[in-house]
Design a protein around this motif. Structure first.
Motif, PDB file in Angstrom:
ATOM      1  N   ALA A   1     123.857  26.363 -57.910  1.00 16.48           N
ATOM      2  CA  ALA A   1     125.257  26.085 -57.124  1.00 16.48           C
ATOM      3  C   ALA A   1     126.425  27.282 -57.362  1.00 16.48           C
ATOM      4  CB  ALA A   1     125.874  24.946 -57.476  1.00 16.48           C
ATOM      5  N   ALA A   2     126.292  27.653 -58.578  1.00 15.47           N
ATOM      6  CA  ALA A   2     127.082  29.149 -58.791  1.00 15.47           C
ATOM      7  C   ALA A   2     126.539  30.297 -58.143  1.00 15.47           C
ATOM      8  CB  ALA A   2     127.005  29.029 -60.397  1.00 15.47           C
ATOM      9  N   THR A   3     125.370  30.521 -58.063  1.00 20.32           N
ATOM     10  CA  THR A   3     124.720  31.294 -57.380  1.00 20.32           C
ATOM     11  C   THR A   3     125.401  31.751 -55.870  1.00 20.32           C
ATOM     12  OG1 THR A   3     122.817  31.600 -58.766  1.00 20.32           O
ATOM     13  CG2 THR A   3     122.823  32.571 -56.328  1.00 20.32           C
ATOM     14  N   ILE A   4     125.197  30.331 -55.339  1.00 22.31           N
ATOM     15  CA  ILE A   4     125.735  30.401 -53.699  1.00 22.31           C
ATOM     16  C   ILE A   4     127.045  30.549 -53.705  1.00 22.31           C
ATOM     17  CG2 ILE A   4     126.237  28.655 -52.199  1.00 22.31           C
ATOM     18  CD1 ILE A   4     123.380  27.166 -52.769  1.00 22.31           C
ATOM     19  N   LYS A   5     127.998  30.041 -54.578  1.00 19.83           N
ATOM     20  CA  LYS A   5     129.455  30.467 -54.620  1.00 19.83           C
ATOM     21  C   LYS A   5     129.554  31.771 -54.857  1.00 19.83           C
ATOM     22  CE  LYS A   5     133.667  28.416 -56.686  1.00 19.83           C
ATOM     23  NZ  LYS A   5     134.278  27.826 -57.659  1.00 19.83           N
ATOM     24  N   LEU A   6     128.646  32.569 -55.581  1.00 14.20           N
ATOM     25  CA  LEU A   6     129.116  33.890 -55.665  1.00 14.20           C
ATOM     26  C   LEU A   6     129.176  34.824 -54.237  1.00 14.20           C
ATOM     27  CD1 LEU A   6     127.174  35.244 -58.962  1.00 14.20           C
ATOM     28  CD2 LEU A   6     129.661  35.258 -58.389  1.00 14.20           C
ATOM     29  N   ARG A   7     128.284  34.008 -53.316  1.00 12.78           N
ATOM     30  CA  ARG A   7     128.296  34.702 -52.170  1.00 12.78           C
ATOM     31  C   ARG A   7     129.386  35.182 -51.562  1.00 12.78           C
ATOM     32  NH1 ARG A   7     123.317  30.923 -49.957  1.00 12.78           N
ATOM     33  NH2 ARG A   7     121.903  31.588 -51.236  1.00 12.78           N
ATOM     34  N   ASP A   8     130.323  34.354 -51.820  1.00 12.62           N
ATOM     35  CA  ASP A   8     131.925  34.648 -51.241  1.00 12.62           C
ATOM     36  C   ASP A   8     132.546  35.721 -51.952  1.00 12.62           C
ATOM     37  OD1 ASP A   8     131.519  32.437 -49.716  1.00 12.62           O
ATOM     38  OD2 ASP A   8     132.451  31.207 -51.237  1.00 12.62           O
ATOM     39  N   ASN A   9     131.639  36.369 -52.828  1.00  7.30           N
ATOM     40  CA  ASN A   9     132.511  37.409 -53.723  1.00  7.30           C
ATOM     41  C   ASN A   9     131.320  38.574 -54.085  1.00  7.30           C
ATOM     42  OD1 ASN A   9     134.430  39.214 -55.096  1.00  7.30           O
ATOM     43  ND2 ASN A   9     134.518  37.830 -56.656  1.00  7.30           N
ATOM     44  N   ALA A  10     130.710  39.059 -53.262  1.00  7.53           N
ATOM     45  CA  ALA A  10     129.750  40.366 -53.472  1.00  7.53           C
ATOM     46  C   ALA A  10     128.255  39.568 -53.610  1.00  7.53           C
ATOM     47  CB  ALA A  10     129.912  41.020 -54.780  1.00  7.53           C
ATOM     48  N   GLY A  11     128.117  38.722 -54.698  1.00  4.83           N
ATOM     49  CA  GLY A  11     126.914  37.848 -54.714  1.00  4.83           C
ATOM     50  C   GLY A  11     126.215  38.393 -56.093  1.00  4.83           C
ATOM     51  N   LEU A  12     125.268  37.591 -56.534  1.00  6.53           N
ATOM     52  CA  LEU A  12     124.790  37.481 -57.916  1.00  6.53           C
ATOM     53  C   LEU A  12     124.051  38.921 -58.104  1.00  6.53           C
ATOM     54  CD1 LEU A  12     123.839  35.741 -60.326  1.00  6.53           C
ATOM     55  CD2 LEU A  12     121.432  35.445 -59.075  1.00  6.53           C
ATOM     56  N   ALA A  13     123.222  39.612 -57.120  1.00  8.51           N
ATOM     57  CA  ALA A  13     122.717  40.909 -57.387  1.00  8.51           C
ATOM     58  C   ALA A  13     123.993  41.824 -57.859  1.00  8.51           C
ATOM     59  CB  ALA A  13     121.758  41.333 -56.365  1.00  8.51           C
ATOM     60  N   GLU A  14     124.802  42.112 -57.220  1.00 10.37           N
ATOM     61  CA  GLU A  14     125.853  42.990 -57.520  1.00 10.37           C
ATOM     62  C   GLU A  14     126.664  42.844 -58.618  1.00 10.37           C
ATOM     63  OE1 GLU A  14     129.966  44.702 -55.312  1.00 10.37           O
ATOM     64  OE2 GLU A  14     128.475  44.122 -54.038  1.00 10.37           O
ATOM     65  N   LEU A  15     126.994  41.388 -59.092  1.00 14.66           N
ATOM     66  CA  LEU A  15     127.504  41.001 -59.951  1.00 14.66           C
ATOM     67  C   LEU A  15     126.810  41.438 -61.420  1.00 14.66           C
ATOM     68  CD1 LEU A  15     129.791  39.624 -61.833  1.00 14.66           C
ATOM     69  CD2 LEU A  15     128.389  37.611 -61.623  1.00 14.66           C
ATOM     70  N   ILE A  16     125.372  41.056 -61.323  1.00 14.52           N
ATOM     71  CA  ILE A  16     124.554  41.412 -62.512  1.00 14.52           C
ATOM     72  C   ILE A  16     124.470  42.759 -62.813  1.00 14.52           C
ATOM     73  CG2 ILE A  16     122.001  41.220 -63.246  1.00 14.52           C
ATOM     74  CD1 ILE A  16     122.060  38.315 -62.231  1.00 14.52           C
ATOM     75  N   TRP A  17     123.960  43.545 -61.617  1.00 11.10           N
ATOM     76  CA  TRP A  17     123.915  45.027 -61.790  1.00 11.10           C
ATOM     77  C   TRP A  17     124.956  45.797 -62.112  1.00 11.10           C
ATOM     78  CZ3 TRP A  17     119.283  47.909 -62.327  1.00 11.10           C
ATOM     79  CH2 TRP A  17     118.279  47.230 -62.164  1.00 11.10           C
ATOM     80  N   SER A  18     126.240  45.321 -61.685  1.00 15.40           N
ATOM     81  CA  SER A  18     127.403  46.103 -62.134  1.00 15.40           C
ATOM     82  C   SER A  18     127.462  46.219 -63.725  1.00 15.40           C
ATOM     83  CB  SER A  18     128.755  45.575 -61.521  1.00 15.40           C
ATOM     84  OG  SER A  18     129.031  44.147 -62.014  1.00 15.40           O
ATOM     85  N   TYR A  19     126.806  45.366 -64.286  1.00 12.49           N
ATOM     86  CA  TYR A  19     126.882  45.585 -65.929  1.00 12.49           C
ATOM     87  C   TYR A  19     125.701  46.382 -66.522  1.00 12.49           C
ATOM     88  CZ  TYR A  19     130.456  41.948 -66.211  1.00 12.49           C
ATOM     89  OH  TYR A  19     131.996  41.306 -66.066  1.00 12.49           O
ATOM     90  N   ARG A  20     125.168  47.171 -65.645  1.00 13.77           N
ATOM     91  CA  ARG A  20     124.157  47.968 -66.164  1.00 13.77           C
ATOM     92  C   ARG A  20     124.668  48.936 -67.022  1.00 13.77           C
ATOM     93  NH1 ARG A  20     119.489  51.698 -62.547  1.00 13.77           N
ATOM     94  NH2 ARG A  20     118.256  52.000 -64.132  1.00 13.77           N
ATOM     95  N   PRO A  21     123.959  49.098 -68.277  1.00 18.59           N
ATOM     96  CA  PRO A  21     124.724  50.016 -69.397  1.00 18.59           C
ATOM     97  C   PRO A  21     124.498  51.467 -68.899  1.00 18.59           C
ATOM     98  CG  PRO A  21     122.783  48.780 -70.130  1.00 18.59           C
ATOM     99  CD  PRO A  21     123.017  48.197 -69.001  1.00 18.59           C
ATOM    100  N   GLU A  22     125.463  52.114 -69.418  1.00 17.19           N
ATOM    101  CA  GLU A  22     125.122  53.941 -69.278  1.00 17.19           C
ATOM    102  C   GLU A  22     124.247  54.147 -70.609  1.00 17.19           C
ATOM    103  OE1 GLU A  22     128.898  55.995 -69.035  1.00 17.19           O
ATOM    104  OE2 GLU A  22     129.843  54.656 -67.210  1.00 17.19           O
ATOM    105  N   GLN A  23     124.299  53.672 -71.411  1.00 17.75           N
ATOM    106  CA  GLN A  23     123.537  54.040 -72.648  1.00 17.75           C
ATOM    107  C   GLN A  23     122.075  53.925 -72.295  1.00 17.75           C
ATOM    108  OE1 GLN A  23     124.017  51.431 -75.970  1.00 17.75           O
ATOM    109  NE2 GLN A  23     122.668  52.635 -77.365  1.00 17.75           N
ATOM    110  N   GLU A  24     121.299  54.943 -72.779  1.00 18.70           N
ATOM    111  CA  GLU A  24     119.911  54.731 -72.440  1.00 18.70           C
ATOM    112  C   GLU A  24     119.215  54.353 -73.797  1.00 18.70           C
ATOM    113  OE1 GLU A  24     115.866  57.451 -71.194  1.00 18.70           O
ATOM    114  OE2 GLU A  24     117.802  58.154 -70.533  1.00 18.70           O
ATOM    115  N   PHE A  25     118.386  53.288 -73.686  1.00 18.85           N
ATOM    116  CA  PHE A  25     117.819  53.063 -74.998  1.00 18.85           C
ATOM    117  C   PHE A  25     116.411  53.729 -75.321  1.00 18.85           C
ATOM    118  CE2 PHE A  25     120.303  49.443 -73.794  1.00 18.85           C
ATOM    119  CZ  PHE A  25     120.830  48.968 -75.041  1.00 18.85           C
ATOM    120  N   ALA A  26     116.294  54.178 -76.309  1.00 20.16           N
ATOM    121  CA  ALA A  26     114.747  54.777 -76.676  1.00 20.16           C
ATOM    122  C   ALA A  26     114.362  54.395 -77.771  1.00 20.16           C
ATOM    123  CB  ALA A  26     115.250  56.521 -76.581  1.00 20.16           C
TER     124      ALA A  26
END
Length: 201
Positions: free
Chosen positions: A117-142
């Motif tokens: 239900a929360a995923t469907i609601k997110l479609r009114d505001n960019a969507g699940l994929a855009e929300l999740i990937w907007s938190y991709r860290p700039e730091q690279e783990f090694a």
């Protein structure tokens, strides 16, 4: 006298001689998952909803347990299509709880329905994929050892908080970091693994 270089810590050669994290060699299902899926970028709503749900089922269990039940979970939750999951009623949930082939945990099952239900609601505001990937860290783990792989990050803490704010449940920062690893948002393949760098491809 020539000395053969040792493998990097926590990496072992597989059947093909390629170096992998040791956990990948514990079972054929884990090996296939490591070689084909783990760390490969996932950017579609259905794929992300499935991985978020599976990570929730893994809480307190091994990932191998989830992989062994994954086909059953896909059937139970309509291939993780949010529009179908959100319509699941109490009778369906009770049937799943009575099914010995399922991971029978009411909180986890209810979380999948609530998160649909929360995923469907997110479609009114960019969507699940855009929300999740907007938190991709700039730091690279090694990481050079398994011990150097973190269990959470500032980004997973922030994303977990945002998801809860958007109506999601069962989305703690450790679970979210594991999802970030699985979907290629962060590359925590140990340096020297033949799969390192797959997240950027």
């Amino acid at each position: 006298m020539e000395t053969r270089a040792s493998n990097p810590p926590d990496l072992q050669p597989g059947p093909d001689g390629k170096l992998r994290s040791a956990w990948a060699l514990a079972d054929p299902l884990l090996l296939d998952y490591y070689d084909q899926e783990w760390g490969v970028p996932v950017r579609d709503e259905q794929g992300l909803f499935e991985r978020l749900s599976l990570e929730g089922f893994q809480a307190g269990l091994s990932w191998l347990t989830v992989l062994r039940r994954r086909d059953r979970l896909r059937t139970a939750f309509h291939n993780f299509v949010p529009d179908k999951v959100v319509g699941m009623d109490e009778d369906e949930i009770e049937a799943l709880l009575a099914d010995p082939t399922m991971i029978r945990n009411r909180r986890k099952i209810n979380a999948v329905v609530q998160n649909a239900a929360a995923t469907i609601k997110l479609r009114d505001n960019a969507g699940l994929a855009e929300l999740i990937w907007s938190y991709r860290p700039e730091q690279e783990f090694a990481p050079r050892t398994a011990a150097e792989v973190p269990s959470q990050s500032a980004e997973s803490i922030a994303l977990a908080k945002e998801l809860k704010k958007r109506g999601f449940t069962f989305v703690g920062p450790t679970l979210i970091f594991a999802m970030m690893e699985a979907i290629g948002m962060v590359d925590t393949h140990i340096v020297g693994s033949y799969r390192r760098g797959i997240s950027s491809k």
